[in-house]
Each structure stands twice: as structure tokens, then as C-alpha cells.
Scaffold this motif. Structure first.
Motif, short mmCIF file in Angstrom:
data_model
loop_
_atom_site.label_atom_id
_atom_site.label_comp_id
_atom_site.label_asym_id
_atom_site.label_seq_id
_atom_site.Cartn_x
_atom_site.Cartn_y
_atom_site.Cartn_z
N GLN A 1 6.63 -25.28 58.10
CA GLN A 1 5.80 -25.06 58.67
C GLN A 1 4.53 -26.98 57.90
O GLN A 1 3.73 -27.04 59.03
N GLY A 2 4.62 -26.33 56.42
CA GLY A 2 3.69 -27.28 56.12
C GLY A 2 4.44 -28.99 56.60
O GLY A 2 3.62 -29.99 56.89
N PHE A 3 5.37 -29.11 56.32
CA PHE A 3 6.08 -31.01 57.41
C PHE A 3 5.75 -30.95 58.43
O PHE A 3 4.71 -31.77 59.38
N ALA A 4 5.41 -29.85 59.14
CA ALA A 4 4.96 -29.47 60.73
C ALA A 4 3.78 -30.42 60.50
O ALA A 4 3.24 -31.22 61.44
N SER A 5 2.50 -29.62 60.18
CA SER A 5 1.43 -29.69 59.77
C SER A 5 1.02 -31.07 59.76
O SER A 5 0.62 -31.39 60.21
N VAL A 6 1.49 -31.34 58.54
CA VAL A 6 1.54 -33.42 57.82
C VAL A 6 2.54 -34.25 58.86
O VAL A 6 1.29 -35.40 59.32
N ILE A 7 3.24 -33.80 59.99
CA ILE A 7 3.72 -34.76 60.74
C ILE A 7 2.76 -34.98 61.99
O ILE A 7 2.51 -36.20 61.89
N ASN A 8 2.32 -33.79 62.39
CA ASN A 8 1.06 -33.68 63.62
C ASN A 8 -0.16 -34.56 62.96
O ASN A 8 -0.78 -35.17 63.77
N SER A 9 -0.90 -34.00 61.65
CA SER A 9 -1.59 -35.61 61.66
C SER A 9 -1.23 -36.99 61.31
O SER A 9 -2.09 -37.18 61.86
N ILE A 10 -0.41 -36.62 60.87
CA ILE A 10 -0.22 -38.96 60.89
C ILE A 10 0.54 -39.07 62.30
O ILE A 10 -0.08 -39.97 62.33
N LEU A 11 0.64 -38.55 63.16
CA LEU A 11 1.25 -39.15 64.19
C LEU A 11 -0.30 -38.83 65.03
O LEU A 11 -0.33 -39.57 66.21
N GLY A 12 -1.43 -38.27 64.68
CA GLY A 12 -2.52 -39.23 65.09
C GLY A 12 -2.78 -40.25 65.08
O GLY A 12 -3.59 -40.94 65.92
N ASN A 13 -2.11 -41.05 64.75
CA ASN A 13 -2.26 -42.52 64.40
C ASN A 13 -1.08 -43.42 65.29
O ASN A 13 -0.05 -43.11 65.22
N SER A 14 -1.24 -43.73 66.28
CA SER A 14 0.08 -44.50 67.56
C SER A 14 0.69 -45.22 66.53
O SER A 14 1.72 -45.46 67.00
N GLN A 15 0.11 -45.46 65.40
CA GLN A 15 0.84 -46.71 65.29
C GLN A 15 1.88 -46.45 63.72
O GLN A 15 2.34 -47.42 63.48
N TYR A 16 1.31 -45.48 63.51
CA TYR A 16 2.76 -44.31 62.44
C TYR A 16 3.85 -44.00 63.44
O TYR A 16 3.41 -43.25 64.59
N LYS A 17 5.09 -44.09 62.86
CA LYS A 17 6.34 -43.35 63.64
C LYS A 17 6.77 -42.41 62.64
O LYS A 17 6.68 -42.70 61.11
N VAL A 18 7.36 -41.45 62.90
CA VAL A 18 7.84 -40.32 61.75
C VAL A 18 9.47 -40.55 62.11
O VAL A 18 10.16 -39.96 63.29
N ILE A 19 10.45 -40.21 61.21
CA ILE A 19 11.69 -40.71 61.34
C ILE A 19 12.05 -39.47 60.54
O ILE A 19 12.42 -39.39 58.85
N LEU A 20 12.83 -38.12 60.85
CA LEU A 20 13.75 -36.88 60.04
C LEU A 20 14.61 -38.02 59.22
O LEU A 20 15.65 -37.96 60.63
N ILE A 21 15.29 -37.30 58.34
CA ILE A 21 16.15 -37.80 57.38
C ILE A 21 16.88 -36.11 56.63
O ILE A 21 16.49 -35.90 56.50
N GLY A 22 18.33 -36.45 56.59
CA GLY A 22 18.82 -35.88 55.62
C GLY A 22 20.40 -35.71 56.06
O GLY A 22 20.51 -36.49 56.74
N ASP A 23 21.60 -34.63 55.44
CA ASP A 23 22.47 -34.72 56.19
C ASP A 23 22.97 -34.00 56.79
O ASP A 23 22.08 -33.14 57.49
N THR A 24 24.27 -33.79 56.93
CA THR A 24 24.44 -32.79 58.85
C THR A 24 23.61 -31.37 58.27
O THR A 24 23.37 -30.10 59.30
#
Length: 329
Positions: free
Chosen positions: A187-210
Motif C-alpha cells: 500500500q506504501g508503494f501504491a500511495s507513492v506511485i499515485n502521488s508521483i503520477l500527479g505530474n504528467s511528465q513522470y512515468k512509473v515502470i514496475l519491475i522484478g522477476d516472474t
């Protein structure tokens, strides 16, 4: 007399580099491989590595041959493996495991079985480089991960298809880790990403293994803003290297992705709890580590003895967001 004085550098033609069994740990040993290639440019370097990180060396031109060592193999198979390496008659064997293997294969020159790092050196990357010191070998600061052009082209295509423009600021987020104790709250990651994406210049990419695809899927579903691209488990390892190389910043816990980004010179905002950032943290001047100053942290344990996981849960989304903004300035 030291090994460094005994060695005749011109006589080294065959080198065996013995590295580790996890991807992140292997990344931390790559500066040693770079130094070996730089100091012995004409020598062939064979590599012993565990099954999981073998892809690190799949296209690496520094690797002559790659031997897979399975620590779970039977005694007979291990003896056969040792005999196979002994028949190669290596001039030099550098072992990141500090095992008996260099001695057992009869390498002419070999790293110490009980290496002693200089006082004050704690970070694993620097400790690995200490294995070169008795030989008088020099490491020149550089990017140590090999990325092939095909992987870079594939990532360029993926980013273009995903609508990412050259002017966009790309923030990578790696929410998973090999140990669940090193993972921050979803939920912390989701909250941070929501705030980041308030700026349209920011894009978020989730990564990790399968294995971490489920975590990323939950986080992406909890994000209300548009602009999250989930590539968790959807790239090869070399493509992951190329993807991380494109990030303006990586938000992560103590993970293999942290070490990849750090090696590639990508800014890192890292969340630490049970492990020690002085041993495994990012090393860039613009990097930041978030952790709580608790008596029990870093405990370096596989389980939280209090059952609270406070070292991670007490870190707030506001703290993480504030740190990201400072790093991106």
C-alpha cells in the motif's frame, strides 16, 4: 613473499573466475571480472556461476566459457566437476566464494581461502575487490554490466509502444525482493506511485522477476492514476539491464535491481530494514537510503524476532515520496 611478487603477469593465459549463486550477489562481483579483463586483456576468462544468474554472462564478451555449479548436486557429480576444471590447468583462479575450489583444481595462482579485508571496508562490492589486492591488480571505475544492442533496441521499442517520450522522467519501482522481510508494504508503494503520477511528465515502470509478478499486479491495481507500466517478469535479464539503464531513478528495497542500477550509475532511493546499507546499499553520491534507527536494525536475520517487522512498516509513504523528490532535484 606475497602472491603479487610471485606472479609473472605475462604468463597468465587462462583465468577462472568463480562467482556466486544469486543475481544481486553476482552483480556485486562484476568489478572483479572487469579488472581481470583489463589487467589480462589477452587471457581467456572462464566463469563458474550458480544456475540462477547464468544469464548475466550469456552474451558477455568477457566470458570465454561459463560453467554452472549446482551446490545441490551429488558428491560424485561434484568430483567430476572438479576434475573437469583441473584438466583446464588454469594459471589464475579468483574465487568470490572463498572456497577450496582453486586449490582443488590446482590453479597456479589463486585467491586466498581466508581473505582478510582492510579495516573499515564493509561494502560487499569493495570486499570482493580486495581479492585483487594481493596480486597488485588495479580496478578502474566503470560500468561492469554488459548490455547488448539487441536488448537496448527491444527496450526502446517497448518504451515507445508504451507511450513514453524522450522528455518523460522514468521512475522504476521494484517492490519485490528475494526475502519478504526486505519488502516494503504494497500500500506504501501504491500511495507513492499515485502521488508521483500527479505530474504528467513522470512515468512509473514496475519491475522484478516472474516470482514478483503478483506483488506488482496488486500495486498496479491499487494505483488510481494513469501511467503505470508493469513489466515485472516480462523481460530477459539483459533486457532488464537495458530497461534499468533508462531510468531517471529507481525506488527499491534491498534487491538485485538495486545493485544493477547502482552499477549502471542510475540514481537509487532504497528502503532498508533488516539488512545493512553499509554492506549492500547504493553507493552513488546522489543516492538515498531510507531506514529507521532501531536498536534491532539491521538484525540480518531471516525472521523478525518480535514479529512486527517495524524496521520496514514504520517507514511512511510521505518519507519515501519526500526522499524521491530530493533525489530528483
Amino acid at each position: 613473499m606475497s602472491w603479487g611478487r610471485l606472479m609473472k603477469l605475462s604468463n597468465v593465459r587462462k583465468i577462472l573466475f568463480i562467482t556466486l549463486s544469486n543475481i544481486g550477489d553476482v552483480i556485486l562481483t562484476l568489478p572483479v571480472l572487469s579488472a581481470l579483463k583489463d589487467n589480462f586483456p589477452e587471457a581467456g576468462i572462464d566463469i563458474v556461476v550458480g544456475p540462477r544468474p547464468r544469464e548475466v554472462f550469456k552474451k558477455d564478451p568477457r566470458a570465454n566459457r561459463v560453467f554452472i555449479y549446482d551446490k545441490y548436486a551429488g558428491f560424485k557429480d561434484k568430483i567430476t566437476f572438479i576434475k573437469k576444471l583441473k584438466a583446464e590447468k588454469y594459471d589464475l583462479a579468483i574465487d568470490m566464494k572463498a572456497s577450496l575450489l582453486p586449490l582443488l583444481i590446482g590453479a597456479k595462482y589463486r585467491s586466498a581461502i581466508f581473505p582478510i579485508a582492510r579495516s573499515g571496508i564493509k561494502h560487499k562490492r569493495l570486499i570482493h575487490l580486495e581479492s585483487l589486492r594481493p596480486f597488485g591488480l588495479i580496478y578502474k571505475k566503470q560500468k561492469n554490466i554488459y548490455i547488448d544492442d539487441e536488448a537496448r533496441k527491444k527496450i526502446e521499442d517497448i518504451l515507445q509502444t508504451s507511450g513514453i517520450k524522450d522528455a518523460d522522467i522514468i521512475i522504476g519501482v521494484c517492490p519485490g525482493s528475494k526475502s519478504h522481510l526486505k519488502q516494503w508494504k504494497k500500500q506504501g508503494f501504491a500511495s507513492v506511485i499515485n502521488s508521483i503520477l500527479g505530474n504528467s511528465q513522470y512515468k512509473v515502470i514496475l519491475i522484478g522477476d516472474t516470482n514478483e509478478a503478483g506483488i506488482s499486479k496488486e500495486i498496479a491495481a491499487a494505483v488510481r492514476q494513469q501511467g503505470v507500466i508493469d513489466l515485472t517478469g516480462k523481460t530477459s535479464l539483459n533486457e532488464l539491464f537495458a530497461l534499468i539503464e533508462k531510468f531517471n531513478l529507481l525506488l527499491t528495497g534491498d534487491s538485485a535491481s538495486l545493485h544493477i542500477a547502482s552499477d549502471l550509475g542510475v540514481r537509487v532511493a532504497a528502503i532498508f530494514g533488516p539488512t545493512d546499507p553499509e554492506e549492500y546499499g547504493p553507493r552513488g553520491k546522489e543516492d538515498a537510503v531510507m531506514r529507521k534507527d532501531l536498536k534491532c536494525s539491521p538484525c540480518k536475520k531471516a525472521q523478525c524476532k518480535f514479529g512486527t517487522h517495524e524496521c520496514m512498516t514504520a517507514i511512511s509513504a510521505e518519507e519515501v515520496l519526500s526522499t524521491i523528490r530530493k533525489v530528483l532535484k
